[in-house]
Write a protein that holds these residues in place. Structure first.
Motif: not given
Length: 247
Positions: A111-113, A144-145, A152-155, A160-161
């Motif tokens: 919602s934010t990104n 991470v993108a 740093v797992p950050a799917m 989003s990014k």
């Protein structure tokens, strides 16, 4: 390039990168409209940027709300008469193993990104198209993108990014013949209050250069893009080498 008389809208403008960008633009003669969720923080930031209040306006609220996006752009037009630049800085980062993400995590980040980017950018571009000029700068993410890091797992950041990176290029092509440029800055981990001091040693090691970036590094990148009229569709990496490859 002179920033005198220009008007910039900056989301996530009450702290960190957004606040630093706003301070620099005001210092160089621009007027700004800043947005954030915390009204008191916005009030304090606005006073710091311009105690007279003549060149700073603020609109508090959740950027994912389309009605808020309308209010922000309307505030810029009513106070300053134009919108020259939009800096999409507001964002949420949640790092978890993929199967640990909750539905609430997904909704919050997207919602934010993504929705936040969509609503404010659409309205800013509508106004910029009317006058045939403007610049959109979006803060995406590098490591991470685009270059995932095992530690740093950050799917959700990736989806989003990473999506904003693709959107930047798409919009750059769509609006190139309309006098509007669309670019992005893809930072590594930037040293802001959101990162406690005890995490710095770990975060430093996430960059080939062995350190986190400074807020001013991102500010300088945005100033460059603002002053580069032949640059559009660019994803400017300010990441200490993260995007270059495995290290």
């Amino acid at each position: 390039m002179s920033f005198q008389g220009k008007v910039a809208v900056i989301t996530g403008g009450s702290s960190g990168i957004g606040k630093a960008v706003a301070i620099e633009l005001v210092k160089q003669g621009a007027a700004v409209v800043i947005n954030g969720r915390r009204e008191q923080a916005l009030i304090e930031a606005a006073k710091e940027m311009d105690p007279t209040g003549e060149r700073v306006a603020y609109v508090a609220g959740d950027i994912s709300d389309p009605k808020l996006a309308e209010r922000i752009i309307a505030e810029g037009l009513s106070r300053f008469g134009r919108i020259d630049t939009l800096v999409n800085n507001a964002g949420i980062f949640v790092a978890k193993p993929f199967t640990d993400y909750t539905a609430e995590d997904f909704e919050s980040v997207m919602s934010t990104n993504v929705a936040g980017f969509f609503h404010i950018t659409q309205r800013a571009l509508t106004e910029m198209t009317k006058v045939g000029s403007g610049h959109i700068v979006t803060i995406t993410a590098s490591g991470v993108a685009e270059q995932p890091i095992k530690a740093v797992p950050a799917m959700l950041a990736a989806i989003s990014k990473g999506g904003l990176t693709a959107a930047t290029k798409s919009l750059a092509i769509e609006y190139a013949d309309k006098g509007i440029r669309v670019n992005a800055v893809a930072p590594g981990v930037i040293k802001t209050p959101m990162h406690p001091v005890e995490t710095h040693e770990f975060l430093d090691k996430l960059h080939p250069m062995g350190r986190m970036g400074e807020v001013q590094d991102v500010v300088n990148a945005i100033l460059y893009l603002e002053s580069a009229p032949f640059v559009t569709g660019e994803i400017l990496h300010v990441d200490g080498g993260q995007s270059a490859g495995q290290w």
